[in-house]
Design an enzyme around this catalytic site. Structure first.
Site, PDB file in Angstrom:
ATOM      1  N   THR A   8       0.857  -1.185   0.000  1.00  0.00           N
ATOM      2  CA  THR A   8       0.000   0.000   0.000  1.00  0.00           C
ATOM      3  C   THR A   8       0.891   1.232   0.000  1.00  0.00           C
ATOM      4  OG1 THR A   8      -1.721   1.165   1.229  1.00  0.00           O
ATOM      5  CG2 THR A   8      -0.188  -0.113   2.541  1.00  0.00           C
ATOM      6  N   GLU A  22      -4.838  -2.854   4.726  1.00  0.00           N
ATOM      7  CA  GLU A  22      -4.528  -3.477   6.016  1.00  0.00           C
ATOM      8  C   GLU A  22      -5.705  -4.273   6.584  1.00  0.00           C
ATOM      9  OE1 GLU A  22      -3.932  -0.460   5.041  1.00  0.00           O
ATOM     10  OE2 GLU A  22      -1.979   0.284   5.716  1.00  0.00           O
ATOM     11  N   LYS A  51      -6.639  20.811  13.447  1.00  0.00           N
ATOM     12  CA  LYS A  51      -6.827  20.751  14.891  1.00  0.00           C
ATOM     13  C   LYS A  51      -6.800  22.166  15.439  1.00  0.00           C
ATOM     14  CE  LYS A  51      -5.011  16.122  14.953  1.00  0.00           C
ATOM     15  NZ  LYS A  51      -3.896  15.198  15.235  1.00  0.00           N
ATOM     16  N   TRP A  62     -11.522  19.300  16.421  1.00  0.00           N
ATOM     17  CA  TRP A  62     -11.163  18.849  15.086  1.00  0.00           C
ATOM     18  C   TRP A  62     -12.129  19.401  14.038  1.00  0.00           C
ATOM     19  CZ3 TRP A  62     -10.029  12.876  15.873  1.00  0.00           C
ATOM     20  CH2 TRP A  62      -8.882  12.757  16.688  1.00  0.00           C
TER      21      TRP A  62
END
Lengths: 541, 541
Positions: free
Chosen positions: A180, A326, A435, A440
């Site tokens: 990846t 993954e 941030k 957020w």
């Protein structure tokens, strides 16, 4: 209970026994190749002999560079079932990365479609571990190539015996490896175990995820070098489903034609594939898509409008799924619960546009920077952490393992919300988040809103340093040519204002002529941030 | 891949998280009790605390004697998830066997429905390992009993904490134990691992077996002491299905009412349960069964006529399944393949009356006495051997393990044919077969044919010794009272002749007044053979 090992061999042998006459259909450049599961099985057995004869041993890695074809499917089974590891190579990698992944995996043999020989020839000398190249072609055997030694797939198979004693493998043994891409540095390798692929396949077949069945006709458009072709080749084969392989560089028209001709029930690809196909269907007409019971979308978020249009215009349900290399990859599937039956269509599209419910068998946590879990209220954002039997626990021989696999959890790098019903919605990548003052801000949300403005061609939002709030959002906007010089920053902010809290609104808007992109076509926000830092982000006047 | 352990804890926690409002409905003597998955989960947590407080440790066995109720479901999860082993006790065992299984399992605690206390009281002194009895009642706590010490289930739960740290268990650890009756001697114990139950549950949810889904309403009528209630409580809970527990001694009318009222979609029981229910429906009318998408039949063969009648009269598909205590139990399911779609209804019933296709994930061999495999032609008979992750590999602490588990295969003792499409059909028990001149004759086939004769009430065929052929079939026939003395042996043989090869026909027919039966109501052929040998089989004149 018996200590039966969960290996791919069972997925190969059961359908060959129960459904020998079912078909696998594979598009070639000029035609359609069809054969049966019995033929498929016979050739997998021969291929296992070929691998052994070419010196492949248990634990060796074998590379495959190929389109989605019946030969690729044969390799998907022969390599892991004879004990080696299938290295599914992304043939769209840059030359250096291609050379890196083949060397890093230590591939001893490479199977390659004839059309991809030009990618390998320039790097051949660097591939020290590779002891041979097996060329797959629908035409005459290739003889003119700088690669050596070279073999012809069909010639090898024609000479191979029809019996092979598949070894009894441990379920923990490696079946596949997929690299990846990384934000920095070389691609990272994820190793799939037989057990992981077995359990992943089962989960794709349960009624409440995708319910892959013998009655399905499954067409994985997603390349088989992408995380096991999202698991479709394995689950479809196990159940004895009819399979359709779209073959070399399928056009949107080819896909519509295959769905129409072969009565495909389940197909899977990234959203742009279906957007492109939609255009062809609209323009040309005459395609019947009614056989489709699930058009699976993953890789990036499916626009709500796409889901709605396919449902209302063609009666085709788009099924939104989420995962990554993954995670083998199926992590979530967006399906409605029975409690949603009374909702309006609009409300249902809202739910189906989310990434969905966690697959049965996985565990998740959604955490803030300090590790505390967010409330499941559809609002609080956190990074998605995953655990489960088909979640990777490391990168293959890679120092970067420790950045992603922490305390037994995969840190996906994806920022999500979870609503009261458990539906996950992707909000951003952790690295792209703004941030601001401990809170957020999702750059993806702001971008989507900006791109809804008629003047905007594309928009990327990045974090820029701020003395008081630490970071603040900056919007980089590419205007459609006809609007350049005709809209103001203030208009952009005003356009966003009704939809966001005041502190979410970008501090500034830069009109730029292009957004840099990565090799896979995504916004390259890291480069954008660096350009801004260096003062190289030139606004157009 | 991560080494995530496949344990039942996941099956408990996922639905509590995703479907807290879904219902579990449990019939009591006089009413219907309903609660939610959230309530269920809370009580399982409390129950785990109760078990711990009563001294139950990881690896201990805990007995349960109960009807199918919500409390039984709580025990199904609390016991294995806190690390102990659920001993599901057949409360229909003879007193000596009941005492044997509780002692043999070494149960340290017994949970018992109040109505079953009279079964335990006479054997209480023999249960040396048992340190307490927890009584489950819908009425006032029981105080009058010879058992000691005694606890009340609801009182214990009311006092227990709402938090419990479920241990991280190995997937190989024991979750359940179930005893199966033996032809000779005491019952034999089969231990189920967490891994086996997990994989078995997943398989029940895949589209091509039973496809158990959140959208289902599942009613296991099969007692939960029979091989994990055939796996329904685990798979239905995992998916968050609505569950209906039929409670204490449900009548055929109760079952029809529950299906009607709760819109049950999947119910499971032995054929006689549905035969009895059919009678009630016919006589009383007014029940709506249309919610049923699968009426699962196992335990013994479903008559073809039952399958046909339910389909044609009520639109209810009977799904034939096969398994045994040693197989958790799902081994085969009889579903049609897509290739069967063009067949006539009659042809479809023929297929659905077979035991079906092997579950994905299992392996089988069908072998003759000499170990050679039979052809899959629907004719050649052999013993069914099974292998797979939810197949037992031994009996618990039992010498008889070596008779049944040989070279890594479970020898089922069932004689089957396998047709060209892989459908298994039960023909006989190995012990009941007639082995005539090296060929096998199915006594079950002959019996079914005899019982189709209008004069025959019941018929059992047994092997009797023969000098030349080693064994030959003898038919023992019970005539309906009005036919006694009015039909001859020759008529019986003539009736069979068109349907069988000549050498299959019984050498003799004895008209007897009854066929001996086992405690579970099956023909006791061993006793019949012994009676014949001793000259005690008295024909009625």
């Amino acid at each position: 209970m018996m200590h039966t090992q969960l290996t791919l061999r069972l997925l190969l042998e059961q359908p060959a026994e129960l459904f020998p006459y079912k078909e696998i259909i594979s598009r070639t450049e000029n035609a359609t190749f069809r054969y049966t599961y019995a033929d498929f099985y016979r050739r997998v057995v021969r291929l296992a002999n070929v691998l052994q004869d070419l010196g492949v041993k248990q634990g060796d890695r074998v590379a495959v560079l190929a389109w989605n074809t019946y030969r690729h499917l044969e390799l998907y089974f022969a390599i892991p079932c004879m004990g080696a590891t299938l290295h599914m190579v992304n043939f769209r990698l840059f030359r250096d990365q291609l050379s890196y992944v083949i060397r890093h995996a230590g591939d001893v043999l490479v199977f390659v479609d004839d059309s991809m020989l030009p990618m390998l020839e320039p790097i051949a000398e660097k591939l020290n571990d590779v002891r041979g190249f097996v060329v797959m072609t629908d035409g005459e055997p290739v003889t003119q190539t700088a690669l050596s030694p070279i073999y012809d797939y069909e010639q090898l198979l024609a000479q191979a015996p029809d019996q092979f004693a598949f070894p009894d493998l441990s379920e923990e043994s490696a079946a596949g490896i997929c690299y990846t891409s990384a934000t920095t540095g070389n691609p990272k390798g994820v190793v799939y175990s037989h057990r992981g692929l077995y359990l992943h396949s089962l989960n794709m077949c349960i009624a409440d995820t995708l319910g892959i069945s013998e009655r399905d006709t499954v067409m994985p458009v997603v390349p088989m070098f992408h995380a096991n072709g999202w698991g479709f080749p394995y689950s479809a084969t196990w159940m004895g489903a009819t399979q359709v392989m779209p073959g070399p560089h399928p056009s949107p028209k080819d896909l519509a034609q295959l769905i129409n001709d072969e009565h495909v029930t389940v197909a899977a690809a990234v959203p742009t594939v279906w957007l492109d196909m939609e255009r062809v269907i609209e323009q040309e007409g005459g395609y019947d898509l009614h056989s489709l019971r699930a058009l699976v979308v993953g890789g990036s978020a499916a626009p709500r409008g796409l889901i709605q249009r396919f449902q209302e215009k063609y009666g085709v349900p788009i099924v939104h799924a989420y995962g990554m290399t993954e995670t083998t990859p199926l992590a979530t599937v967006s399906r409605l619960k029975s409690i949603h039956d009374p909702l309006s269509n609009e409300e249902k599209y809202d739910i189906r546009a989310k990434q969905g419910l966690l697959a049965s068998g996985l565990k998740m946590r959604v955490v803030r920077d300090d590790g505390s879990e967010v409330a499941h209220n559809g609002k609080e954002m956190g990074e998605l952490l995953l655990q489960g039997p088909w979640i990777a626990d490391s990168y293959y021989n890679d120092e970067r393992t420790k950045e992603t696999f922490i305390d037994g959890w995969l840190h996906t790098g994806d920022v999500v919300t979870v609503d009261e019903e458990g539906y996950i919605q992707l909000m951003d990548r952790t690295k792209d988040l703004v941030k601001s003052g401990g809170e957020w801000i999702s750059t993806v949300e702001l971008e989507n809103a900006l791109m809804a403005h008629p003047a905007v061609a594309e928009a990327a939002v990045i974090a820029i340093p701020h003395e008081k709030w630490r970071e603040r959002p900056l919007a980089c906007v590419v205007l459609k040519p006809e609007y350049v010089g005709k809209v103001t920053k203030e208009e952009m902010i005003d356009f966003l204002a009704p939809h966001f809290a005041k502190w979410w609104l970008p501090d500034d808007v830069l009109f730029v002529d292009a957004i840099p992109r990565t090799s896979t076509g995504k916004f390259f926000k890291k480069q954008l941030r660096e350009a801004y830092q260096k003062g190289e982000l030139n606004p157009i006047s």
